[in-house]
Motif scaffolding. Structure first.
Motif, PDB file in Angstrom:
ATOM      1  N   ARG A   1      24.915  33.111  46.123  1.00 34.16           N
ATOM      2  CA  ARG A   1      25.909  33.077  47.198  1.00 34.16           C
ATOM      3  C   ARG A   1      27.313  33.170  46.608  1.00 34.16           C
ATOM      4  NH1 ARG A   1      23.840  34.904  51.582  1.00 34.16           N
ATOM      5  NH2 ARG A   1      21.922  33.845  52.208  1.00 34.16           N
ATOM      6  N   LEU A   2      28.035  34.199  46.971  1.00 31.14           N
ATOM      7  CA  LEU A   2      29.411  34.355  46.515  1.00 31.14           C
ATOM      8  C   LEU A   2      30.339  33.528  47.398  1.00 31.14           C
ATOM      9  CD1 LEU A   2      29.373  38.228  46.020  1.00 31.14           C
ATOM     10  CD2 LEU A   2      29.278  36.502  44.211  1.00 31.14           C
ATOM     11  N   PRO A   3      31.515  33.142  46.892  1.00 34.02           N
ATOM     12  CA  PRO A   3      32.483  32.426  47.743  1.00 34.02           C
ATOM     13  C   PRO A   3      32.815  33.242  48.986  1.00 34.02           C
ATOM     14  CG  PRO A   3      33.157  32.371  45.439  1.00 34.02           C
ATOM     15  CD  PRO A   3      31.998  33.314  45.505  1.00 34.02           C
ATOM     16  N   GLU A   4      33.081  32.565  50.090  1.00 33.55           N
ATOM     17  CA  GLU A   4      33.304  33.247  51.355  1.00 33.55           C
ATOM     18  C   GLU A   4      34.554  34.125  51.358  1.00 33.55           C
ATOM     19  OE1 GLU A   4      33.285  30.449  54.507  1.00 33.55           O
ATOM     20  OE2 GLU A   4      31.187  29.878  54.228  1.00 33.55           O
ATOM     21  N   ASN A   5      35.502  33.837  50.447  1.00 34.57           N
ATOM     22  CA  ASN A   5      36.761  34.586  50.469  1.00 34.57           C
ATOM     23  C   ASN A   5      36.705  35.892  49.673  1.00 34.57           C
ATOM     24  OD1 ASN A   5      36.539  33.152  48.049  1.00 34.57           O
ATOM     25  ND2 ASN A   5      38.743  33.115  47.745  1.00 34.57           N
ATOM     26  N   VAL A   6      35.522  36.280  49.173  1.00 31.89           N
ATOM     27  CA  VAL A   6      35.399  37.559  48.460  1.00 31.89           C
ATOM     28  C   VAL A   6      34.395  38.438  49.185  1.00 31.89           C
ATOM     29  CG1 VAL A   6      35.982  36.531  46.231  1.00 31.89           C
ATOM     30  CG2 VAL A   6      33.579  36.729  46.897  1.00 31.89           C
ATOM     31  N   LYS A   7      34.582  39.756  49.066  1.00 33.41           N
ATOM     32  CA  LYS A   7      33.715  40.698  49.784  1.00 33.41           C
ATOM     33  C   LYS A   7      32.415  40.947  49.045  1.00 33.41           C
ATOM     34  CE  LYS A   7      33.524  45.470  51.507  1.00 33.41           C
ATOM     35  NZ  LYS A   7      32.341  45.842  50.732  1.00 33.41           N
TER      36      LYS A   7
ATOM     37  N   ASP B   1      34.736  42.051  43.791  1.00 31.67           N
ATOM     38  CA  ASP B   1      35.885  41.261  44.224  1.00 31.67           C
ATOM     39  C   ASP B   1      35.908  39.911  43.527  1.00 31.67           C
ATOM     40  OD1 ASP B   1      36.943  43.127  45.880  1.00 31.67           O
ATOM     41  OD2 ASP B   1      36.565  42.063  47.755  1.00 31.67           O
ATOM     42  N   PHE B   2      34.726  39.291  43.402  1.00 30.96           N
ATOM     43  CA  PHE B   2      34.628  37.983  42.754  1.00 30.96           C
ATOM     44  C   PHE B   2      35.054  38.077  41.295  1.00 30.96           C
ATOM     45  CE2 PHE B   2      31.905  34.966  40.316  1.00 30.96           C
ATOM     46  CZ  PHE B   2      32.482  33.790  40.775  1.00 30.96           C
ATOM     47  N   VAL B   3      34.560  39.098  40.606  1.00 27.19           N
ATOM     48  CA  VAL B   3      34.878  39.271  39.183  1.00 27.19           C
ATOM     49  C   VAL B   3      36.366  39.534  38.995  1.00 27.19           C
ATOM     50  CG1 VAL B   3      34.513  40.783  37.186  1.00 27.19           C
ATOM     51  CG2 VAL B   3      32.562  40.044  38.561  1.00 27.19           C
ATOM     52  N   ALA B   4      36.995  40.219  39.947  1.00 27.94           N
ATOM     53  CA  ALA B   4      38.420  40.556  39.834  1.00 27.94           C
ATOM     54  C   ALA B   4      39.320  39.326  39.872  1.00 27.94           C
ATOM     55  CB  ALA B   4      38.816  41.520  40.956  1.00 27.94           C
ATOM     56  N   THR B   5      38.795  38.190  40.375  1.00 30.41           N
ATOM     57  CA  THR B   5      39.604  36.975  40.448  1.00 30.41           C
ATOM     58  C   THR B   5      39.573  36.172  39.151  1.00 30.41           C
ATOM     59  OG1 THR B   5      37.779  35.599  41.302  1.00 30.41           O
ATOM     60  CG2 THR B   5      39.104  36.812  42.924  1.00 30.41           C
TER      61      THR B   5
ATOM     62  N   HIS C   1      30.407  32.219  34.955  1.00 33.93           N
ATOM     63  CA  HIS C   1      30.125  31.758  36.316  1.00 33.93           C
ATOM     64  C   HIS C   1      28.912  32.471  36.899  1.00 33.93           C
ATOM     65  CE1 HIS C   1      33.368  28.978  37.214  1.00 33.93           C
ATOM     66  NE2 HIS C   1      34.199  29.782  36.575  1.00 33.93           N
ATOM     67  N   LEU C   2      28.837  33.788  36.703  1.00 35.60           N
ATOM     68  CA  LEU C   2      27.713  34.541  37.247  1.00 35.60           C
ATOM     69  C   LEU C   2      26.403  34.158  36.561  1.00 35.60           C
ATOM     70  CD1 LEU C   2      29.417  38.009  37.737  1.00 35.60           C
ATOM     71  CD2 LEU C   2      28.397  36.602  39.528  1.00 35.60           C
ATOM     72  N   ALA C   3      26.464  33.931  35.255  1.00 35.92           N
ATOM     73  CA  ALA C   3      25.251  33.520  34.527  1.00 35.92           C
ATOM     74  C   ALA C   3      24.706  32.213  35.095  1.00 35.92           C
ATOM     75  CB  ALA C   3      25.557  33.369  33.039  1.00 35.92           C
TER      76      ALA C   3
END
Length: 301
Positions: free
Chosen positions: A80-86, A90-94, A103-105
């Motif tokens: 589950r990705l944070p709700e504020n990313v598409k 997008d998540f990695v770009a932050t 974090h992904l691992a």
């Protein structure tokens, strides 16, 4: 073919993003909703983790891929990705590349099996809310008695002293005390950005639900006493400065100093008003103000 874990994402961009971080990722051509059952055959023997986009099409795509995997006897897991990313990109770009990989691992390692009713909470309506709540409550064990002896001594003694004057449960008083401390500390203490992907401040959000006559408001007010005391002193000082500010004969320099002092005191106030519009709250937060909002009824929020 050698990978033990394969990440299924939605789109070539996300697959490239994951590959760039050292993960084995794949996707289907033509976007969401275009997964074909024969793709699933290539994933047999793998631990499959799905990372879908955070939108309705992504949720439907997640369900389609998971059903296809289940049909082949493969258990789909979900991150589950944070709700504020598409999406994953997008998540990695932050984050920095190292932080993103870490974090992904962790998310992939802790990925939970997909449930057929995945997303039901997000899609709930007034009609099915009661049934949803009933299922949630039945699926969780009661927390049992809270053991306050595990808390630091200063907090334990403080809460115990307050509880001598009220029949409120200790956990009610404790959460109020912790919120008061958080409101007073505000931005004086934080978890540095180097230890996490962004700077974290001590924010707490607590809600007490108990039967009528359970001393909820008493516990709230007594536990917040520290914040109330600081708030009272600051409000009195601000009013004093306003009185001085309005005196005739003040120079521009004196007025400017008083204005700055009032602004500083407003930022130091541990409590925000309990009656304000969302726009006013955003303006206060934008001006670096913050602190506790104390409400005796949830409906007031």
């Amino acid at each position: 073919m050698k990978a033990g874990t394969v990440i299924v994402v939605e789109g070539e961009k996300d697959a490239d993003t994951m590959a760039g971080l050292g993960f084995t990722a794949t996707t289907c051509p033509m976007g969401a909703g275009k997964w074909r059952d024969h793709y699933t055959g290539y994933l047999k023997g793998k631990r499959v983790v799905i990372a879908s986009d955070n939108d309705e099409a992504g949720r439907k795509h997640l369900a389609q891929v998971a059903r296809s995997l289940a049909g082949a006897g493969i258990e789909a897991r979900v991150i589950r990705l944070p709700e504020n990313v598409k999406d994953v990109s997008d998540f990695v770009a932050t984050l920095s590349k190292t932080e993103a990989a870490e974090h992904l691992a962790m998310m992939i390692k802790d990925a939970k099996p997909y449930a057929p009713d995945e997303g039901a909470e997000a899609a709930c309506t007034v009609a099915n809310l009661s049934e949803l709540c009933r299922k949630i409550l039945l699926s969780r064990e009661a927390a049992g008695e809270f053991d306050i002896s595990k808390m630091p001594r200063v907090l334990r003694d403080y809460v115990t002293e307050i509880c001598k004057t009220t029949a409120a449960d200790q956990i009610m008083v404790l959460q109020s005390v912790l919120c008061a401390a958080s409101a007073v500390i505000k931005k004086k203490v934080s978890l540095a950005e180097g230890e996490f992907f962004q700077q974290l401040y001590p924010n707490l959000y607590c809600l007490t639900i108990a039967s009528s006559g359970g001393f909820k408001t008493t516990a709230l007010n007594k536990g917040m006493r520290l914040a109330y005391d600081v708030n009272r002193d600051i409000v009195e000082e601000i009013e004093l400065h306003h009185t001085t500010f309005d005196k005739p004969g003040n120079s521009e320099g004196q007025s400017a100093v008083l204005k700055e002092r009032i602004k500083l005191l407003e930022k130091q106030n541990p409590l925000l008003p309990t009656r304000m519009t969302p726009e006013s709250m955003l303006e206060d937060l934008g001006n670096d103000m913050g602190g506790g909002i104390v409400l005796s009824e949830f409906g007031e929020w």
